[in-house]
Design a protein around this motif. Structure first.
Motif, PDB file in Angstrom:
ATOM      1  N   LEU A 152       5.255  10.049  10.613  1.00 53.47           N
ATOM      2  CA  LEU A 152       4.671   9.174   9.595  1.00 53.47           C
ATOM      3  C   LEU A 152       4.664   7.719  10.032  1.00 53.47           C
ATOM      4  CD1 LEU A 152       6.232  10.426   6.220  1.00 53.47           C
ATOM      5  CD2 LEU A 152       3.820  10.484   6.828  1.00 53.47           C
ATOM      6  N   SER A 153       5.764   7.264  10.604  1.00 53.42           N
ATOM      7  CA  SER A 153       5.939   5.839  10.896  1.00 53.42           C
ATOM      8  C   SER A 153       5.300   5.401  12.197  1.00 53.42           C
ATOM      9  CB  SER A 153       7.432   5.487  10.920  1.00 53.42           C
ATOM     10  OG  SER A 153       8.069   6.066  12.053  1.00 53.42           O
ATOM     11  N   THR A 175       0.850  -1.189   0.000  1.00 54.93           N
ATOM     12  CA  THR A 175       0.000   0.000   0.000  1.00 54.93           C
ATOM     13  C   THR A 175       0.882   1.234   0.000  1.00 54.93           C
ATOM     14  OG1 THR A 175      -1.705  -1.154   1.275  1.00 54.93           O
ATOM     15  CG2 THR A 175      -1.814   1.253   1.226  1.00 54.93           C
ATOM     16  N   VAL A 176       0.600   2.144  -0.908  1.00 54.70           N
ATOM     17  CA  VAL A 176       1.365   3.387  -1.002  1.00 54.70           C
ATOM     18  C   VAL A 176       0.441   4.570  -0.786  1.00 54.70           C
ATOM     19  CG1 VAL A 176       2.938   4.751  -2.420  1.00 54.70           C
ATOM     20  CG2 VAL A 176       2.849   2.277  -2.712  1.00 54.70           C
ATOM     21  N   THR A 177       0.806   5.460   0.113  1.00 55.43           N
ATOM     22  CA  THR A 177       0.054   6.695   0.309  1.00 55.43           C
ATOM     23  C   THR A 177       0.992   7.881   0.170  1.00 55.43           C
ATOM     24  OG1 THR A 177       0.388   6.628   2.720  1.00 55.43           O
ATOM     25  CG2 THR A 177      -1.614   5.604   1.867  1.00 55.43           C
ATOM     26  N   GLY A 178       0.499   8.950  -0.413  1.00 61.47           N
ATOM     27  CA  GLY A 178       1.285  10.175  -0.529  1.00 61.47           C
ATOM     28  C   GLY A 178       2.187  10.244  -1.732  1.00 61.47           C
ATOM     29  N   GLU A 179       1.986   9.367  -2.723  1.00 62.74           N
ATOM     30  CA  GLU A 179       2.862   9.400  -3.899  1.00 62.74           C
ATOM     31  C   GLU A 179       2.775  10.733  -4.625  1.00 62.74           C
ATOM     32  OE1 GLU A 179       4.004   6.838  -7.924  1.00 62.74           O
ATOM     33  OE2 GLU A 179       2.281   6.254  -6.714  1.00 62.74           O
ATOM     34  N   SER A 232      14.157   8.087   4.302  1.00 63.90           N
ATOM     35  CA  SER A 232      13.309   7.029   4.843  1.00 63.90           C
ATOM     36  C   SER A 232      13.881   6.399   6.107  1.00 63.90           C
ATOM     37  CB  SER A 232      13.123   5.943   3.772  1.00 63.90           C
ATOM     38  OG  SER A 232      12.386   4.838   4.256  1.00 63.90           O
ATOM     39  N   LYS A 292       3.782  -1.405   3.735  1.00 63.49           N
ATOM     40  CA  LYS A 292       3.143  -0.091   3.613  1.00 63.49           C
ATOM     41  C   LYS A 292       4.218   0.970   3.429  1.00 63.49           C
ATOM     42  CE  LYS A 292      -0.294   2.913   5.824  1.00 63.49           C
ATOM     43  NZ  LYS A 292      -1.176   3.076   7.008  1.00 63.49           N
ATOM     44  N   GLY A 322       5.499  11.597   2.914  1.00 64.67           N
ATOM     45  CA  GLY A 322       5.050  12.872   3.459  1.00 64.67           C
ATOM     46  C   GLY A 322       5.258  14.033   2.503  1.00 64.67           C
ATOM     47  N   GLN A 378       4.534   5.086   3.285  1.00 65.47           N
ATOM     48  CA  GLN A 378       3.875   6.374   3.501  1.00 65.47           C
ATOM     49  C   GLN A 378       4.848   7.493   3.137  1.00 65.47           C
ATOM     50  OE1 GLN A 378       2.807   4.905   7.682  1.00 65.47           O
ATOM     51  NE2 GLN A 378       1.183   6.404   7.277  1.00 65.47           N
TER      52      GLN A 378
END
Length: 216
Positions: A199-200, A21-25, A38, A166, A170, A168
Motif C-alpha cells: 500500500l505504502s 485524501t482517504v482511499t479504501g474507507e 499502520s 494521504k 487495504g 490508504q
C-alpha cells in the motif's frame, strides 16, 4: 461525547489546514472489532487516522503524553487514546491485554507493528504483537498506509507544517493459527507488513526500527 465533539469540530479544521485524501474507507467495517495496522511516520498519525474515519479508533500511548503538556493530555483523551506506562516491566503485555479488551468490546484498535516511528521513511520489520492480537481475538487486520505525515510533523519538530496527507486503507485480512506459536506469530506479522508495504510503496527493511528512536 468529547470524542464526537473533537471529531465534529476538529475534522474540518484538519482537512482545511492539511488536505487529506482517504482511499479504501469502505474496507473498515461499520460495526464489530478490527485491527488497523499502520506504518508509522509521525506522531500525528494517531491524529489523522481517527479523524478521517467515521468510527472511533482506539490507540495506546505512553503515559507521559497524559501527564505533561495539558493541551496534549486533553487531546489524547479527546481522541480516545489509552495511557500505558511504557516503563513498566509488563508494559508490552499490558498493551496487548488492553487492546484485546478493546476488540472484545467490538471496537476498532489502531496499532503500529513497527513499534515506533520510522527514522528515515522506510518500513521496518513488524513486531509480533499485532499477530498475537489477531490470532487471540479472531479480529480481522486492516492494513493502512499513511503518507505525508512525516512532512507535517517530522521527528524532532514541535510545530506542524502545512502539507498534504494521504491515508490508504487495504482489504481486511483474516488469519488462522495459534497466538502461542512463535512460527504463526512471525508468519502472520510478515504477511501484514507485506500488505502495508504494498500500500505504502515504502522500501522494506528486514530488521527492527533502530532503538535510538524511542518515541511512540
Amino acid at each position: 461525547m468529547l470524542y464526537r465533539l473533537t471529531k465534529t469540530f476538529g475534522g474540518p479544521v484538519l482537512h482545511l489546514l492539511w488536505p487529506t485524501t482517504v482511499t479504501g474507507e469502505e474496507h473498515v467495517p461499520r460495526s464489530g472489532p478490527a485491527i488497523l495496522a499502520s506504518n508509522h511516520l509521525s506522531i500525528v498519525d494517531s491524529t489523522f487516522l481517527p479523524l478521517v474515519l467515521s468510527r472511533q479508533v482506539r490507540f495506546v500511548a505512553k503515559s507521559e503524553y497524559f501527564t505533561g503538556n495539558p493541551a496534549t493530555a486533553m487531546w489524547m483523551r479527546a481522541t480516545g487514546q489509552i495511557s500505558i506506562d511504557r516503563q513498566s516491566p509488563t508494559a508490552a503485555q499490558d498493551m496487548l491485554d488492553t487492546a484485546a479488551q478493546v476488540l472484545r468490546d467490538g471496537e476498532l484498535f489502531g496499532i503500529y507493528p513497527e513499534g515506533t516511528r520510522s527514522p528515515d521513511g522506510r518500513l521496518y520489520r513488524g513486531k509480533v504483537g499485532v499477530s498475537w492480537l489477531a490470532l487471540a481475538t479472531g479480529a480481522p487486520v486492516i492494513p493502512v498506509a499513511m503518507s505525508g505525515t512525516d512532512k507535517v510533523l517530522p521527528i524532532g519538530a514541535s510545530v506542524p507544517r502545512f502539507g498534504r496527507v494521504k491515508v490508504q486503507i487495504g482489504k481486511p485480512m483474516t488469519f488462522t493459527g495459534s497466538e502461542k506459536s512463535a512460527r504463526d506469530r512471525r508468519s502472520v506479522t510478515d504477511e501484514i507488513m507485506a500488505a502495508i508495504a504494498e500500500l505504502s510503496g515504502q522500501e522494506y527493511v528486514a530488521s527492527y526500527t533502530p532503538s535510538r528512536n524511542k518515541d511512540k
